[in-house]
Design an enzyme around this catalytic site. Structure first.
Site, PDB file in Angstrom:
ATOM      1  N   HIS B  90       0.842  -1.198   0.000  1.00  0.00           N
ATOM      2  CA  HIS B  90       0.000   0.000   0.000  1.00  0.00           C
ATOM      3  C   HIS B  90       0.877   1.247   0.000  1.00  0.00           C
ATOM      4  O   HIS B  90       0.682   2.163  -0.813  1.00  0.00           O
ATOM      5  CB  HIS B  90      -0.930  -0.016   1.216  1.00  0.00           C
ATOM      6  CG  HIS B  90      -1.563   1.308   1.517  1.00  0.00           C
ATOM      7  ND1 HIS B  90      -2.538   1.867   0.714  1.00  0.00           N
ATOM      8  CD2 HIS B  90      -1.347   2.207   2.516  1.00  0.00           C
ATOM      9  CE1 HIS B  90      -2.898   3.040   1.215  1.00  0.00           C
ATOM     10  NE2 HIS B  90      -2.184   3.278   2.300  1.00  0.00           N
ATOM     11  N   ASP B 119       5.506  21.996 -26.428  1.00  0.00           N
ATOM     12  CA  ASP B 119       5.563  20.635 -25.893  1.00  0.00           C
ATOM     13  C   ASP B 119       6.631  20.634 -24.814  1.00  0.00           C
ATOM     14  O   ASP B 119       7.222  21.666 -24.511  1.00  0.00           O
ATOM     15  CB  ASP B 119       5.910  19.611 -26.999  1.00  0.00           C
ATOM     16  CG  ASP B 119       5.428  18.205 -26.632  1.00  0.00           C
ATOM     17  OD1 ASP B 119       5.646  17.788 -25.480  1.00  0.00           O
ATOM     18  OD2 ASP B 119       4.827  17.543 -27.491  1.00  0.00           O
ATOM     19  N   TRP B 155       7.140   0.333   3.931  1.00  0.00           N
ATOM     20  CA  TRP B 155       7.602   1.070   2.737  1.00  0.00           C
ATOM     21  C   TRP B 155       8.969   1.681   2.961  1.00  0.00           C
ATOM     22  O   TRP B 155       9.655   2.054   2.026  1.00  0.00           O
ATOM     23  CB  TRP B 155       6.591   2.137   2.324  1.00  0.00           C
ATOM     24  CG  TRP B 155       6.745   3.452   3.008  1.00  0.00           C
ATOM     25  CD1 TRP B 155       6.238   3.814   4.211  1.00  0.00           C
ATOM     26  CD2 TRP B 155       7.479   4.602   2.537  1.00  0.00           C
ATOM     27  NE1 TRP B 155       6.610   5.098   4.516  1.00  0.00           N
ATOM     28  CE2 TRP B 155       7.367   5.604   3.516  1.00  0.00           C
ATOM     29  CE3 TRP B 155       8.211   4.869   1.387  1.00  0.00           C
ATOM     30  CZ2 TRP B 155       7.968   6.853   3.378  1.00  0.00           C
ATOM     31  CZ3 TRP B 155       8.811   6.126   1.261  1.00  0.00           C
ATOM     32  CH2 TRP B 155       8.682   7.100   2.248  1.00  0.00           C
ATOM     33  N   SER B 183      12.541   6.575 -13.991  1.00  0.00           N
ATOM     34  CA  SER B 183      11.428   7.286 -14.606  1.00  0.00           C
ATOM     35  C   SER B 183      11.250   8.676 -13.986  1.00  0.00           C
ATOM     36  O   SER B 183      11.104   9.674 -14.697  1.00  0.00           O
ATOM     37  CB  SER B 183      10.156   6.459 -14.441  1.00  0.00           C
ATOM     38  OG  SER B 183       9.022   7.258 -14.630  1.00  0.00           O
ATOM     39  N   SER B 184      11.289   8.735 -12.649  1.00  0.00           N
ATOM     40  CA  SER B 184      11.132  10.041 -11.989  1.00  0.00           C
ATOM     41  C   SER B 184      12.236  10.991 -12.367  1.00  0.00           C
ATOM     42  O   SER B 184      12.003  12.185 -12.594  1.00  0.00           O
ATOM     43  CB  SER B 184      11.168   9.884 -10.471  1.00  0.00           C
ATOM     44  OG  SER B 184      10.139   9.098 -10.045  1.00  0.00           O
ATOM     45  N   HIS B 267      13.092  12.266   3.409  1.00  0.00           N
ATOM     46  CA  HIS B 267      12.425  13.495   3.814  1.00  0.00           C
ATOM     47  C   HIS B 267      12.184  14.458   2.661  1.00  0.00           C
ATOM     48  O   HIS B 267      11.069  14.922   2.479  1.00  0.00           O
ATOM     49  CB  HIS B 267      13.044  14.173   5.022  1.00  0.00           C
ATOM     50  CG  HIS B 267      12.010  15.053   5.637  1.00  0.00           C
ATOM     51  ND1 HIS B 267      10.995  14.551   6.395  1.00  0.00           N
ATOM     52  CD2 HIS B 267      11.738  16.347   5.466  1.00  0.00           C
ATOM     53  CE1 HIS B 267      10.154  15.514   6.693  1.00  0.00           C
ATOM     54  NE2 HIS B 267      10.572  16.626   6.147  1.00  0.00           N
ATOM     55  N   GLU B 269      11.708  13.536  -0.199  1.00  0.00           N
ATOM     56  CA  GLU B 269      10.651  12.848  -0.940  1.00  0.00           C
ATOM     57  C   GLU B 269       9.264  13.279  -0.468  1.00  0.00           C
ATOM     58  O   GLU B 269       8.361  13.461  -1.283  1.00  0.00           O
ATOM     59  CB  GLU B 269      10.835  11.336  -0.779  1.00  0.00           C
ATOM     60  CG  GLU B 269       9.652  10.480  -1.181  1.00  0.00           C
ATOM     61  CD  GLU B 269       9.418  10.403  -2.680  1.00  0.00           C
ATOM     62  OE1 GLU B 269      10.351  10.747  -3.428  1.00  0.00           O
ATOM     63  OE2 GLU B 269       8.318  10.009  -3.080  1.00  0.00           O
ATOM     64  N   TYR B 271       8.428  16.114   0.573  1.00  0.00           N
ATOM     65  CA  TYR B 271       8.149  17.439  -0.001  1.00  0.00           C
ATOM     66  C   TYR B 271       7.936  17.350  -1.498  1.00  0.00           C
ATOM     67  O   TYR B 271       7.195  18.145  -2.074  1.00  0.00           O
ATOM     68  CB  TYR B 271       9.255  18.432   0.362  1.00  0.00           C
ATOM     69  CG  TYR B 271       9.226  18.710   1.838  1.00  0.00           C
ATOM     70  CD1 TYR B 271       8.163  19.413   2.389  1.00  0.00           C
ATOM     71  CD2 TYR B 271      10.187  18.202   2.688  1.00  0.00           C
ATOM     72  CE1 TYR B 271       8.072  19.615   3.744  1.00  0.00           C
ATOM     73  CE2 TYR B 271      10.106  18.402   4.058  1.00  0.00           C
ATOM     74  CZ  TYR B 271       9.043  19.108   4.577  1.00  0.00           C
ATOM     75  OH  TYR B 271       8.955  19.292   5.914  1.00  0.00           O
ATOM     76  N   SER B 282      -2.428  27.044  -5.068  1.00  0.00           N
ATOM     77  CA  SER B 282      -2.165  28.471  -5.307  1.00  0.00           C
ATOM     78  C   SER B 282      -2.739  28.945  -6.627  1.00  0.00           C
ATOM     79  O   SER B 282      -2.850  30.148  -6.857  1.00  0.00           O
ATOM     80  CB  SER B 282      -0.658  28.734  -5.296  1.00  0.00           C
ATOM     81  OG  SER B 282      -0.103  28.316  -4.089  1.00  0.00           O
ATOM     82  N   HIS B 316      14.898  13.548  12.030  1.00  0.00           N
ATOM     83  CA  HIS B 316      13.737  13.586  12.922  1.00  0.00           C
ATOM     84  C   HIS B 316      12.887  12.322  12.780  1.00  0.00           C
ATOM     85  O   HIS B 316      11.993  12.094  13.573  1.00  0.00           O
ATOM     86  CB  HIS B 316      12.907  14.861  12.729  1.00  0.00           C
ATOM     87  CG  HIS B 316      12.180  14.964  11.435  1.00  0.00           C
ATOM     88  ND1 HIS B 316      11.894  16.160  10.837  1.00  0.00           N
ATOM     89  CD2 HIS B 316      11.677  14.039  10.611  1.00  0.00           C
ATOM     90  CE1 HIS B 316      11.250  15.956   9.712  1.00  0.00           C
ATOM     91  NE2 HIS B 316      11.101  14.662   9.552  1.00  0.00           N
ATOM     92  N   HIS B 317      13.192  11.514  11.749  1.00  0.00           N
ATOM     93  CA  HIS B 317      12.535  10.206  11.657  1.00  0.00           C
ATOM     94  C   HIS B 317      13.244   9.190  12.536  1.00  0.00           C
ATOM     95  O   HIS B 317      12.809   8.054  12.640  1.00  0.00           O
ATOM     96  CB  HIS B 317      12.563   9.702  10.216  1.00  0.00           C
ATOM     97  CG  HIS B 317      11.826  10.605   9.261  1.00  0.00           C
ATOM     98  ND1 HIS B 317      10.480  10.466   9.017  1.00  0.00           N
ATOM     99  CD2 HIS B 317      12.237  11.653   8.519  1.00  0.00           C
ATOM    100  CE1 HIS B 317      10.110  11.394   8.146  1.00  0.00           C
ATOM    101  NE2 HIS B 317      11.144  12.130   7.837  1.00  0.00           N
ATOM    102  N   THR B 342       6.058  27.178   5.700  1.00  0.00           N
ATOM    103  CA  THR B 342       4.754  26.557   5.455  1.00  0.00           C
ATOM    104  C   THR B 342       3.644  27.454   5.974  1.00  0.00           C
ATOM    105  O   THR B 342       2.604  27.625   5.321  1.00  0.00           O
ATOM    106  CB  THR B 342       4.692  25.176   6.138  1.00  0.00           C
ATOM    107  OG1 THR B 342       5.904  24.482   5.869  1.00  0.00           O
ATOM    108  CG2 THR B 342       3.531  24.365   5.620  1.00  0.00           C
ATOM    109  N   LYS B 345       2.862  30.153   3.593  1.00  0.00           N
ATOM    110  CA  LYS B 345       1.965  29.737   2.520  1.00  0.00           C
ATOM    111  C   LYS B 345       0.515  29.711   2.989  1.00  0.00           C
ATOM    112  O   LYS B 345      -0.373  30.247   2.325  1.00  0.00           O
ATOM    113  CB  LYS B 345       2.367  28.344   2.032  1.00  0.00           C
ATOM    114  CG  LYS B 345       3.636  28.385   1.240  1.00  0.00           C
ATOM    115  CD  LYS B 345       4.004  27.034   0.721  1.00  0.00           C
ATOM    116  CE  LYS B 345       4.888  27.170  -0.473  1.00  0.00           C
ATOM    117  NZ  LYS B 345       4.195  27.731  -1.634  1.00  0.00           N
ATOM    118  N   ARG B 464       1.939   0.960  15.071  1.00  0.00           N
ATOM    119  CA  ARG B 464       1.570   0.798  13.669  1.00  0.00           C
ATOM    120  C   ARG B 464       2.066  -0.551  13.163  1.00  0.00           C
ATOM    121  O   ARG B 464       2.843  -1.233  13.814  1.00  0.00           O
ATOM    122  CB  ARG B 464       2.131   1.950  12.834  1.00  0.00           C
ATOM    123  CG  ARG B 464       3.624   2.045  12.836  1.00  0.00           C
ATOM    124  CD  ARG B 464       4.124   3.340  12.239  1.00  0.00           C
ATOM    125  NE  ARG B 464       4.066   3.342  10.776  1.00  0.00           N
ATOM    126  CZ  ARG B 464       4.916   4.024   9.999  1.00  0.00           C
ATOM    127  NH1 ARG B 464       5.870   4.748  10.541  1.00  0.00           N
ATOM    128  NH2 ARG B 464       4.807   4.007   8.699  1.00  0.00           N
TER     129      ARG B 464
END
Lengths: 198, 543
Positions: B90, B119, B155, B183-184, B267, B269, B271, B282, B316-317, B342, B345, B464
């Site tokens: 998942h 294009d 994951w 690909s990314s 991290h 990632e 964002y 926006s 922080h993880h 943040t 924004k 979890r």
């Protein structure tokens, strides 16, 4: 970069952008691998991950700090895939900084075949790891034990006198890991060295 | 402001563009080959979006299995081993196959339209980067049928759980992630090359719509961190298959190194998955508030600040791995610092809404829900950033609640807002208002029913990634599962709206929304296959 596309061919600009991006990509890929040795160096310098020196250090003769007592605890763990036991004569000691101390560890091969193993140390709190000097340790070499063999090997260590004041307890953990069968003669010499020390 | 467009050699540019990008005007291949070989940014964008929607449902089914098992305490439906595969798959599918391709699809469709380019800069590479994705995720999904099962280590695939103790299919997982990563990366290169080189004459960087800006910064993040991910999984591959010991303590490696490397990628990632969402919101809020976006420049700088700070907060993880106090403090404060840009924004969006003439079309509803619910996720993130408190929250459902609040009503709602906003441009029809309203309200209620109780079960200590739990969590889990089924089912409405909108509906004019300003609204709806073959004259309006 902040000006709109200049009058030159946008395809040239695209090519330039692509090459720069590819260079950045390769750089970051290399950086990821460079982080592996950098991490080790960083940890060695700062002692951050509780790793101790991988080779014997000389005894420091700058006296013993009689005013201070530090608790040293030992934890032994048998890792996965190795049918060995590791035991220590005492789980806890009180030592003065600067005082060389000997503790005896017992390796037990419960299996019915000869095997190689290695005890990997880790120190907690990690800031104590730079101040824990090992004069002699079984953790510097891989061990070979025959079937059912039992061997006592001492650890000689010393806490340096500049151990930070807020460290009152140092815990030393040894985890046993299997070593795949390797060139026996090469290991034998390490083994005999170990034998002399014990 | 008087639009001052410097005379540009537009003719020359358009001819080079047309010649260079090989628009095969003769006879485009029909049927399947048309989609397989297309180099058109709109068609590739559509492919990305359809792929992402499909994977959203695949990952969603996995989530439903998880929630069904957690409906009651005890083991009812699946074995713990399979449960772990479901949570892992998942996460992987939703992150790498649903959210990221959806944003890339929107970028493909909208960035050339928003900057007045004919294009993408590299159309054939664009085709290649899309078609890597079905390959990657077919491979990943095929691991479900392999002996030993699919990846089951979460994951985040922490070593040594994923190396020494991983299932045999881990090598396939690594390969699929490599392909998805390539690909990314190719997509990111293409986007950067397009934005930097193909803007309409007269459009400066600070004239670009925010979706373009946020994607530019996201693309830089991708280029910076996807290679690190590639490096980490390559090390895993070598640890598993070639006897190295990068992460194996027995051989002198260090499992904590894995976590550092992973989160150095991981991290930024997160964002990568939220910055384009900021760009979409926006665009939508000013349109439906009928006001200019408040603080355009500060939005750009805030996005850049978030991107830079994202490289300084990875640990922080890892507050509980035994970091020294100094490091805990450093990462705690840096993490809290992210709340500042943040917050800039969020306040800009609120100020844009202030005294606006607001109407509540479906895109606006999703955008408003995004602002509120994403902010809730941001606040729980701040709670998690407090290192001593994190010792309590770590690996509990509180974390699950937090990241689902920023990803589902955050990233996913923004994607849906974007789809509703741009559907008239893509199809020439407005989406069915009534169905879209139902979709919105069912989604927003479902999402909150699902994830809000997880805050409580997490704070009460429910870990979890477990298939069974202590009885005191039963009520919270019951509500969460009911909410999840509701949210999952209501996404079928979304498919219905999209299909109906493609097939017909109220005709939309070129400028489908009253106050919509960006360049994409200057072309007809539906947008013809080829737009801006001659670069448009960019008129500097507001920012």
């Amino acid at each position: 970069m902040t000006t709109p596309q200049s009058s030159d061919d946008p395809r040239k600009g695209v090519r330039r952008t692509v090459w720069r991006s590819v260079a950045a990509l390769l750089g970051m890929f290399a950086f990821a691998f460079a982080l592996v040795p950098l991490y080790d160096v960083f940890c060695e310098v700062t002692g951050l991950n509780g790793k101790t020196n991988n080779s014997a250090q000389a005894v420091m003769h700058d006296g013993v700090d009689e005013t201070r007592l530090v608790t040293v605890q030992f934890i032994t763990r048998s890792g996965s895939g190795l049918n060995w036991g590791l035991d220590v004569e005492t789980r806890q000691l009180r030592v003065h900084p600067g005082q060389p101390t000997e503790v005896s560890f017992t390796f037990d091969n419960h299996g019915d075949g000869e095997s190689w193993g290695r005890a990997v140390p880790s120190v907690s709190p990690s800031k104590a790891s730079l101040h824990l000097r090992k004069i002699s340790c079984f953790c510097f070499q891989e061990q070979r034990l025959g079937a059912g063999e039992r061997r006592e090997i001492p650890l000689v260590f010393q806490l340096s006198r500049d151990l930070p004041d807020d460290v009152n307890t140092v815990t030393l953990v040894y985890t046993l890991y299997p070593v795949e069968d390797r060139d026996a003669p090469q290991q034998a010499s390490a083994q005999s060295l170990e034998g002399e020390q014990s | 402001m008087a639009p001052k467009v410097p005379p540009q050699p537009t003719l020359e540019q358009s001819t080079t563009a047309a010649a260079g990008h090989g628009h095969a005007h003769e006879a485009p291949p029909k049927g399947l080959m048309r989609w397989l070989l297309t180099t058109n940014h709109k068609e590739i964008g559509t492919l990305y979006l359809i792929f992402s929607l499909t994977m959203f449902f695949v990952g969603g089914i996995f989530a439903m299995v998880v929630r069904a098992e957690l409906f009651q305490p005890g083991l009812q439906l699946v074995q713990p081993e399979f449960f772990n595969q479901m949570t892992t798959m998942h996460g992987l599918i939703m992150v790498f196959a649903a959210v990221m391709p959806a944003f890339t699809g929107l970028a493909n469709w909208m960035i050339p339209l928003q900057i007045g380019a004919p294009d993408m800069a590299l159309p054939r590479l664009n085709n290649f980067s899309f078609w890597l994705l079905p390959v990657a995720f077919t491979l990943l999904l095929s691991t479900l049928f392999m002996p030993g099962g699919a990846p089951n280590f979460g994951w985040t695939f922490y070593a040594p759980l994923s190396t020494t103790y991983g299932p045999p299919s881990t090598t396939f997982f690594i390969l699929s992630l490599h392909i998805a990563g390539i690909s990314s990366i190719l997509g990111a290169i293409n986007i950067i090359a397009t934005i930097l080189n193909m803007r309409a004459p007269g459009m400066r960087m600070m004239d670009m719509p925010l979706f373009v800006w946020t994607w530019l910064i996201t693309a830089f993040l991708l280029i910076a961190v996807m290679p690190v991910l590639a490096g980490v999984i390559t090390m895993m591959l070598m640890d598993i298959n070639f006897g190295t010991s990068f992460f194996d303590a027995a051989g002198g490696g260090d499992p904590v190194l894995f976590q550092h490397l992973f989160w150095f990628f991981g991290h930024p990632e997160v964002y990568i998955m939220i910055l384009p969402a900021f760009g979409i919101v926006s665009a939508i809020i000013p349109t439906f508030a009928r006001k200019r976006l408040f603080g355009y420049a500060s939005m750009v700088y805030a996005t850049a600040a978030i991107a830079i700070l994202s490289f300084l907060v990875w640990a922080h993880h890892m507050f509980v791995v035994g970091l020294p106090l100094v490091a805990e403090l450093f990462f705690m404060y840096c993490t809290m610092l992210i709340a500042v840009p943040t917050g800039v924004k969020v306040f800009n969006w609120i100020t844009t809404l202030f005294r606006g003439s607001i109407s509540f079309e479906p895109p606006m509803l999703f955008a408003l829900a995004f602002v509120v619910l994403f902010t809730i996720g941001g606040f729980s993130g701040l709670m998690l950033a407090i290192a001593p408190a994190d010792f309590q929250y770590h690996d509990t459902y509180f974390v699950v609640a937090h990241f689902h609040y920023v990803l589902v009503p955050g990233a996913v709602f923004a994607i849906m807002a974007g789809v509703y906003y741009w559907l008239p441009k893509w199809t020439g029809h407005y989406p069915n208002e009534r169905l879209a309203q139902w979709h919105f309200w069912l989604s927003v209620i479902g999402v909150n029913l699902t994830f809000f109780p997880m805050h409580f079960s997490g704070l009460a200590g429910m870990p979890r990634r477990i298939p069974d739990y202590a009885l005191q969590f039963a009520d919270f889990n019951l509500v969460a599962s009911l909410g999840a089924f509701m949210f999952g089912a209501s996404q079928l409405l979304f498919v219905a709206v999209v299909v109906l909108c493609v097939r017909g509906g109220r005709k939309a004019p070129g400028r489908a929304w009253e106050h919509a300003e960006d360049l994409e609204w200057s072309v007809p709806s539906p947008a013809p296959l080829h737009t801006f073959d001659t670069p448009p004259k960019f008129e500097r309006s507001s920012h």
